[in-house]
Enzyme design. Structure first.
Site, PDB file in Angstrom:
ATOM      1  N   GLU A   2      -2.904  11.326   2.324  1.00  0.00           N
ATOM      2  CA  GLU A   2      -3.755  11.008   3.258  1.00  0.00           C
ATOM      3  C   GLU A   2      -4.192  12.079   4.377  1.00  0.00           C
ATOM      4  O   GLU A   2      -2.854  12.811   4.776  1.00  0.00           O
ATOM      5  CB  GLU A   2      -3.494   9.574   3.938  1.00  0.00           C
ATOM      6  CG  GLU A   2      -4.461   9.003   5.091  1.00  0.00           C
ATOM      7  CD  GLU A   2      -4.293   7.739   5.579  1.00  0.00           C
ATOM      8  OE1 GLU A   2      -5.068   7.119   5.967  1.00  0.00           O
ATOM      9  OE2 GLU A   2      -2.875   7.308   5.202  1.00  0.00           O
ATOM     10  N   GLU A  59       1.100  -1.242  -0.086  1.00  0.00           N
ATOM     11  CA  GLU A  59       0.044  -0.120  -0.039  1.00  0.00           C
ATOM     12  C   GLU A  59       0.797   1.344   0.213  1.00  0.00           C
ATOM     13  O   GLU A  59       1.852   1.321   0.931  1.00  0.00           O
ATOM     14  CB  GLU A  59      -1.049   0.089   1.112  1.00  0.00           C
ATOM     15  CG  GLU A  59      -1.363   1.273   1.318  1.00  0.00           C
ATOM     16  CD  GLU A  59      -2.632   1.340   2.731  1.00  0.00           C
ATOM     17  OE1 GLU A  59      -3.067   0.222   2.881  1.00  0.00           O
ATOM     18  OE2 GLU A  59      -2.928   2.299   3.044  1.00  0.00           O
TER      19      GLU A  59
END
Length: 275
Positions: free
Chosen positions: A154, A149
């Site tokens: 974010e 990932e």
């Protein structure tokens, strides 16, 4: 060699010497979102329902749309009945009769993936409490986190994050390279009202993540190897893209004081490969 020839050679060598880094890359794919309506279905597919991280929102395709040259992912406070509701269930996806919020997450799995190169997004994110916008990638092969990932962007609880995760010796337990930066440390009260550029530079040796040319995270490939499932190479395989705005859940925080709707606005997503 004449004086003029020498001068010409000097100019040519100077141009070669000072070619910017971006000239190493060629644009191989982009979505500029310069059309109206749903995101291109040949590239993006919407996630549906309750998906991950005990989040509060119900994902649905209609909350992602293109208008005025932008992709808009819009979170709303609205009640949606959960068709998978089962009274007494211990499964969080089934135990809630209703979702109190809706939002969208669109992904390119099975439609568009890439290995190595430069991936860039220009976007404006809403940084109010409880919101959790993200631009990230997942590897095509293997279960999470062995597939790898990469969180290019974010945000939650006042922090920008740039993270990478891969497999440990325990199933579903990742090894994290987590990097956080408080929005307040930019010393820019208007930061959240403007567009910014997130970039990932990725090759066989390393992965580097930037926001507005500021390095947020760096990872050597040689150290990002699954501890148990070594048949899967997390960051040496093709990855697909995910764009979405989650709400609440494990990390997003309290939503009670946040007014809706909330928007995550994307100007473009571009992928370059080295020539």
């Amino acid at each position: 060699m004449t004086t003029s020839d020498k001068l010409l050679l000097t100019i040519i060598m100077a141009l070669i010497t000072f070619v910017p880094a971006t000239a190493q890359y060629k644009l191989v794919w982009a979505d500029e979102f310069d059309y109206d309506g749903a995101p291109d279905p040949n590239v993006w597919q919407p996630e549906k329902g309750f998906v991950r991280n005990h989040e509060d929102q119900w994902y649905q395709g209609e909350n992602a749309y293109c208008k005025g040259g932008y992709l808009i992912i819009e979170a709303k406070k609205e009640r949606i009945k959960n068709p998978n509701y089962k009274p007494g269930s211990n499964n969080w996806k089934e135990s809630r009769e209703y979702a109190e919020y809706t939002s969208a997450s669109i992904i390119t799995r099975g439609r568009k993936s890439f290995r190595y190169g430069r991936c860039e997004m220009r976007a404006k994110i809403d940084t109010r409490q409880g919101l959790w916008p993200a631009f990230w990638t997942l590897g095509e092969k293997g279960e999470w986190p062995d597939n790898g990932e990469i969180d290019i962007m974010e945000f939650y609880r006042g922090m920008l994050l740039a993270n990478l995760a891969w497999g440990s010796n325990e199933r579903y337990k990742p090894v994290w390279n987590t990097n956080r930066k408080l929005i307040s440390t930019f010393n820019d009260p208007g930061w959240s009202s403007r567009f910014h550029i997130w970039r990932m530079d990725w090759d066989e040796n390393s992965i580097k993540i930037y926001v507005d040319d500021t390095l947020m995270a760096s990872q050597e490939q040689s150290k990002a190897v699954n501890a148990k499932n070594k048949d899967i190479t997390p960051f040496k395989q093709p990855h697909y893209l995910l764009l979405g705005m989650a709400l609440g859940g494990d990390n997003g925080g309290d939503l009670s004081g946040t007014d809706f709707p909330a928007r995550f606005e994307v100007d473009y997503v571009r992928v370059y490969q080295k020539q």
